[in-house]
Design an enzyme around this catalytic site. Structure first.
Site, mmCIF file in Angstrom:
data_model
loop_
_atom_site.group_PDB
_atom_site.id
_atom_site.type_symbol
_atom_site.label_atom_id
_atom_site.label_comp_id
_atom_site.label_asym_id
_atom_site.label_seq_id
_atom_site.Cartn_x
_atom_site.Cartn_y
_atom_site.Cartn_z
ATOM 1 N N ARG A 177 0.936 -1.137 -0.012
ATOM 2 C CA ARG A 177 -0.222 0.006 0.123
ATOM 3 C C ARG A 177 0.783 1.218 -0.206
ATOM 4 O O ARG A 177 0.523 2.392 0.803
ATOM 5 C CB ARG A 177 -0.995 0.114 1.093
ATOM 6 C CG ARG A 177 -1.888 -1.188 1.342
ATOM 7 C CD ARG A 177 -2.985 -1.406 0.193
ATOM 8 N NE ARG A 177 -3.697 -2.208 0.104
ATOM 9 C CZ ARG A 177 -3.319 -3.718 -0.299
ATOM 10 N NH1 ARG A 177 -2.349 -3.707 -1.192
ATOM 11 N NH2 ARG A 177 -4.102 -4.589 -0.058
ATOM 12 N N SER A 226 -10.261 -0.376 4.065
ATOM 13 C CA SER A 226 -9.609 -0.650 5.375
ATOM 14 C C SER A 226 -8.817 0.665 5.715
ATOM 15 O O SER A 226 -8.111 1.354 5.259
ATOM 16 C CB SER A 226 -8.421 -1.532 4.813
ATOM 17 O OG SER A 226 -8.987 -2.955 4.375
ATOM 18 N N GLU A 296 -3.942 3.151 6.768
ATOM 19 C CA GLU A 296 -3.797 2.935 5.509
ATOM 20 C C GLU A 296 -4.842 4.011 4.723
ATOM 21 O O GLU A 296 -4.159 4.532 3.770
ATOM 22 C CB GLU A 296 -4.574 1.482 5.022
ATOM 23 C CG GLU A 296 -4.839 1.477 3.383
ATOM 24 C CD GLU A 296 -4.997 -0.110 3.199
ATOM 25 O OE1 GLU A 296 -4.972 -1.019 3.817
ATOM 26 O OE2 GLU A 296 -5.712 -0.258 1.945
#
Ligand code: FAD
Length: 334
Positions: A177, A226, A296
């Site tokens: 990510r 998320s 995130e």
């Protein structure tokens, strides 16, 4: 009758062929349906328009790039400077052999579907990610064991001087990510590569992904995906569940009962409610397990509701459609 408050920033920006709007209500554009105004929102007409704007804009004016904001928490005070949102001039998908060329504004789902129809396997993971290719390139979006970097041949991005660069996955320093692209560079397109596959078989896998997502994630809610990254060897949702945070509430924000690494705006949440709730979760998990979860979701903008210079402050409500106090000067600025 009151005249709209002029935007000093708008007066300082170069002419464009796209659209420059002062005080645009970002809560209408984010998946969470929260967030204050953009001091100026810029929707460039095409790559040349964007490059020229970046080259000519005053150096002290910050830029923020937004896809469809499925991984963004825009704070209640809005975003200073220019927020750039790519539109139709940055979309267009062609598939040939095992490669798909696409624009940064193309939705991941549309790219996955084009690949499926062309018999290109390996891109179906994109069908479950509700963002744009620009967001996928920046976030190294991934699911079911495949990440964007695994299928990327090259990406094109424009730097703050307006120069177009073609970059390989190695250039972009990808990790989980994460990419190393500087925050003020803008992805404009990409070439993705899969492997030969049967369209029916690819369609079957995409249907499985759709079903699985529907069963495990609050995909019809106002959410941001998320909230925290999975720590090495652990699942963030298990740590959150183990710390007793499933279903926790703050104002109109709630930790999803269905997937407790997802936050939900139940209707009246502010960005501060969502961010505050997530910080409570983070602290609780830290106290319980000793693991400090890493965000995130990208949090951007000012936390407060102090007026951005030259714009009317206003009612403080930040729900979709209620940001009536900010002036949308609209129109092409040329
Ligand atoms: C229901 C749901 C499910 C999700 N499931 C997944 C999943 O399985 N896997 C996963 O990885 N993510 C998932 N996400 C998160 C999100 O969809 C991805 O991170 C997606 O890639 C973000 O794309 P976006 O266009 O919405 O980007 P945004 O959220 O608008 O922006 C995210 C970041 O990308 C940057 N960015 C966007 N466009 C550009 C551009 N053109 N150039 C440079 N930078 C840019 C922004 O500045 C920001 O830093 C999910 C989100 C939701 C709401």
């Amino acid at each position: 009758m009151m005249c709209p408050t002029p935007s000093p920033l708008l007066q300082r920006l170069p002419p464009v062929r796209g659209r420059l709007s002062a005080g645009a209500d970002l809560s209408k554009l984010t998946w969470f349906r929260v967030g204050g105004p953009a001091e100026v929102l810029f929707k460039p007409a095409d790559k040349d328009d964007l490059a020229e704007f970046l080259r000519r804009k005053p150096a002290d004016v910050p830029v923020t790039i937004m896809g469809v904001a499925s991984n963004l928490l825009v704070r209640d005070g809005g975003i200073d400077g220019v927020t750039i949102k790519l539109g139709a001039g940055f979309a267009g998908i062609t598939a040939a052999g095992t490669e798909v060329h696409c624009g940064a504004a193309d939705l991941d789902m549309n790219v996955a579907t084009a690949a499926q129809k062309a018999g290109i396997a390996g891109l179906e993971f994109l069908s479950g990610i509700p963002g744009t290719i620009g967001g996928a390139l920046r976030m190294n979006a991934g699911a079911y064991g495949t990440e964007t970097k695994d299928v990327l041949v090259w990406a094109e991005a424009i730097d703050p001087q307006g120069t177009l660069h073609r970059l390989t996955p190695d250039d972009l320093g990808y990790a989980y990510r994460h990419s190393n692209l500087p925050a003020d560079w803008v992805f404009v397109g990409a070439c993705l590569r899969g492997t030969p596959g049967e369209p029916e078989e690819i369609a079957r896998r995409m249907a499985e992904i759709k079903q699985q997502r529907g069963e495990t994630q609050p995909i019809h809610s106002r959410t941001g995906g998320s909230t925290f990254k999975n720590p090495a060897g652990r699942k963030a949702w298990q740590l959150i569940d183990g710390a007793g945070c499933r279903g926790l509430r703050r104002g109109g924000a709630m930790v999803s009962e269905q997937h407790c690494n997802f936050l939900i705006n139940e209707g009246g949440a502010s960005a501060a409610d969502l961010e505050g709730l997530a910080e409570t979760v983070r602290q609780t998990v830290l106290a319980k397990s000793g693991i400090d979860l890493e965000w995130e979701i990208k949090r951007i903008g000012r936390p407060d509701r102090v007026a951005i210079a030259g714009m009317s402050s206003k009612n403080g409500s930040n729900n979709a459609g209620t940001n009536g106090g900010n002036t949308d000067e609209g129109g092409t600025h040329d």
